[in-house]
Write a protein that holds these residues in place. Sequence first.
Motif, PDB file in Angstrom:
ATOM      1  N   ILE A  80       0.870  -1.182   0.000  1.00 19.69           N
ATOM      2  CA  ILE A  80       0.000   0.000   0.000  1.00 19.69           C
ATOM      3  C   ILE A  80       0.904   1.228   0.000  1.00 19.69           C
ATOM      4  CG2 ILE A  80      -1.885   1.213   1.149  1.00 19.69           C
ATOM      5  CD1 ILE A  80      -2.443  -1.354   2.738  1.00 19.69           C
ATOM      6  N   THR A  81       0.714   2.111  -0.973  1.00 19.79           N
ATOM      7  CA  THR A  81       1.526   3.318  -1.061  1.00 19.79           C
ATOM      8  C   THR A  81       0.641   4.551  -1.052  1.00 19.79           C
ATOM      9  OG1 THR A  81       3.238   2.178  -2.347  1.00 19.79           O
ATOM     10  CG2 THR A  81       3.227   4.575  -2.439  1.00 19.79           C
ATOM     11  N   VAL A 130       3.234   0.914   3.186  1.00 18.49           N
ATOM     12  CA  VAL A 130       3.036  -0.216   4.099  1.00 18.49           C
ATOM     13  C   VAL A 130       3.498  -1.477   3.369  1.00 18.49           C
ATOM     14  CG1 VAL A 130       1.371  -1.554   5.432  1.00 18.49           C
ATOM     15  CG2 VAL A 130       1.061   0.926   5.179  1.00 18.49           C
ATOM     16  N   PRO A 131       4.555  -2.158   3.871  1.00 19.34           N
ATOM     17  CA  PRO A 131       5.091  -3.326   3.166  1.00 19.34           C
ATOM     18  C   PRO A 131       4.128  -4.516   3.186  1.00 19.34           C
ATOM     19  CG  PRO A 131       6.654  -2.450   4.786  1.00 19.34           C
ATOM     20  CD  PRO A 131       5.335  -1.818   5.066  1.00 19.34           C
ATOM     21  N   GLY A 164       2.777  -8.171   4.010  1.00 15.54           N
ATOM     22  CA  GLY A 164       2.891  -9.121   5.108  1.00 15.54           C
ATOM     23  C   GLY A 164       3.164  -8.507   6.458  1.00 15.54           C
ATOM     24  N   GLU A 165       2.687  -7.284   6.679  1.00 15.49           N
ATOM     25  CA  GLU A 165       2.854  -6.638   7.978  1.00 15.49           C
ATOM     26  C   GLU A 165       1.503  -6.255   8.546  1.00 15.49           C
ATOM     27  OE1 GLU A 165       5.584  -3.451   8.315  1.00 15.49           O
ATOM     28  OE2 GLU A 165       7.339  -4.750   8.076  1.00 15.49           O
ATOM     29  N   LEU A 166       1.449  -6.187   9.886  1.00 17.34           N
ATOM     30  CA  LEU A 166       0.272  -5.676  10.572  1.00 17.34           C
ATOM     31  C   LEU A 166       0.570  -4.242  10.958  1.00 17.34           C
ATOM     32  CD1 LEU A 166      -1.862  -7.512  13.263  1.00 17.34           C
ATOM     33  CD2 LEU A 166      -1.529  -5.045  13.294  1.00 17.34           C
ATOM     34  N   CYS A 167      -0.125  -3.319  10.320  1.00 13.35           N
ATOM     35  CA  CYS A 167       0.086  -1.889  10.550  1.00 13.35           C
ATOM     36  C   CYS A 167      -1.090  -1.355  11.349  1.00 13.35           C
ATOM     37  CB  CYS A 167       0.225  -1.161   9.217  1.00 13.35           C
ATOM     38  SG  CYS A 167       0.584   0.602   9.393  1.00 13.35           S
ATOM     39  N   LEU A 168      -0.800  -0.760  12.493  1.00 14.42           N
ATOM     40  CA  LEU A 168      -1.817  -0.249  13.403  1.00 14.42           C
ATOM     41  C   LEU A 168      -1.993   1.247  13.181  1.00 14.42           C
ATOM     42  CD1 LEU A 168      -3.693  -0.682  15.864  1.00 14.42           C
ATOM     43  CD2 LEU A 168      -1.693  -0.320  17.330  1.00 14.42           C
ATOM     44  N   LEU A 169      -3.238   1.663  13.066  1.00  8.92           N
ATOM     45  CA  LEU A 169      -3.586   3.060  12.833  1.00  8.92           C
ATOM     46  C   LEU A 169      -4.149   3.635  14.123  1.00  8.92           C
ATOM     47  CD1 LEU A 169      -3.937   5.323  10.725  1.00  8.92           C
ATOM     48  CD2 LEU A 169      -6.132   4.283  10.106  1.00  8.92           C
TER      49      LEU A 169
END
Length: 548
Positions: free
Chosen positions: A2-3, A26-27, A29-34
């Motif tokens: 996601i860019t 956002v690379p 296979g990562e869990l990105c918390l907002l």
Amino acid sequence: MITFDQVSVTYHGASHPALTSLDLTVPEGELCLLVGASGSGKSTLLGTVSGLVPHFTGGVLHGQVTVAGRDTRTHRPRDLADVVGTVGQDPLAHFVTDTVEDELAYGMESLGLAPEVMRRRVEETLDLLGLAELRNRPLATLSGGQQQRVAIGSVLTVHPKVLVLDEPTSALDPGAAEEVLAVLQRLVHDLGTTVLLAEHRLERVVQYADRVILLPGGGQPPRYGETAEIMAVSPVHPPVVALGRAVGWSPLPLSVRDARRRAAPLRARLAELSPAPAPAPAPARPSGSPAGSPAVATVTALAVRRGVVEALRRVDLTLRPGEITALMGRNGAGKSTLLSSLVGLHAPTTGRIDIGGTVPHKAKPATLLRQVGLVPQEPRDLLYCDTVGAECGAADQDTGSAPGSCRALVEQLIPGIPDDAHPRDLSEGQRLTLALAVVLTARPGLILLDEPTRGLDYAAKARLVDILRELAAAGHGVLLATHDVELAAELAHRTVVLAEGEIVADGPTREVVVSSPAFAPQVAKILNPEPWLTVRQVTEALAADGTA
């Protein structure tokens, strides 16, 4: 995967952008918390990834959002359905079929996949999410955690590369929330799914995040980085981080386990101190309440049957003026049924409810209004006007309160909500705040709240705590059904635990929650066996002792 390239979003008629200067990747296979305060743009950011913003919501999107190589400006949500799966706060609102297996297949049917492919993927998803035994169950009969897993499974069967979730654990009890988070961990680690997750209850999820996007709000640019790095400066953070920051731990712990490994010296210091005693409930009764009554509500041998389900069984409960009581228990334990019964929405099958000499299910609404008020889980149920100002004016008129009373409560809870905003355009937390203010305007003797912190950030929750304490100090009884163990630890004089419609624990909050692994707050777990519940207790004790 996601860019975001210099992304800003401005809605029609808004005085400032909902999202500004977002420039990050956002690379895979990562869990990105907002994270961010209510109204800071979290839902808008999630919507830009799924294409809902601006194709569905309207507004102007500046910059470019690219998901798996697809530009969301030129790809509508239906064009992204095979790469982006979206799960909202309310799984029931997500469902379009009646049973688990049908719901898992629906998305694939919409995309026209071959029957043999659909069958295989349904079986794979049932096994992945632990739903095989529920495949033929009606969705309405599932627990909250089970429903959320089905909602996730229904988007996973199309094999999306990105999973977008908005407050997925907000309505779940601690056990069900752990089930959902375990599923997300498995998706990230085993399948390489990229997960973008917005959540206010950071104490549940921060330890699982690889990276964090912080939306400070107020026109400030977003910040993006490793979880510990962002938590060190974030104004929005869970108790485990607050404790680490208060006592100077570096690096900051993100989980109870990490904090316990660091906490031995702190436990030794606190062993010689004692938490400040909780303030006793105010003995006074609110003005207008019947004199001479020792309770604002009395429930005696209450049983309530809903269809074939015995939702409540032999419930005895006395609610006193000035006392704040937390009602806890897993999803489906009967908490909402008890609150609804107290406002007359369910007639007792057996037993009796008495509120200030009034029997709720027999009373006229105008009579009941000043005796008891309920803020339901879904605040939309209370809101019917076209603007915030109109809602507040109607609340003042309905309750005979001075003009501006309701508006002042809204501003005290979450400042800055414009009068001309439509309630449906508010964030979940803002909408809940408006509904709460509408109920509080009447200043009823008994105030009932069903999951009042769902969708609220920590600052709004702190303001809610202040308001409820003021109401209790004025002699109002407060009963809140909640899965928020941190709120119960901070606020409640007393905690009642329901299971299968029966009361299984009832006592002072410190005694009830510390003895329960499921309902203990983070500070209690970190400092066990010392009797501390909140960061505030710890910092006040250390400051008073001169060792902070």
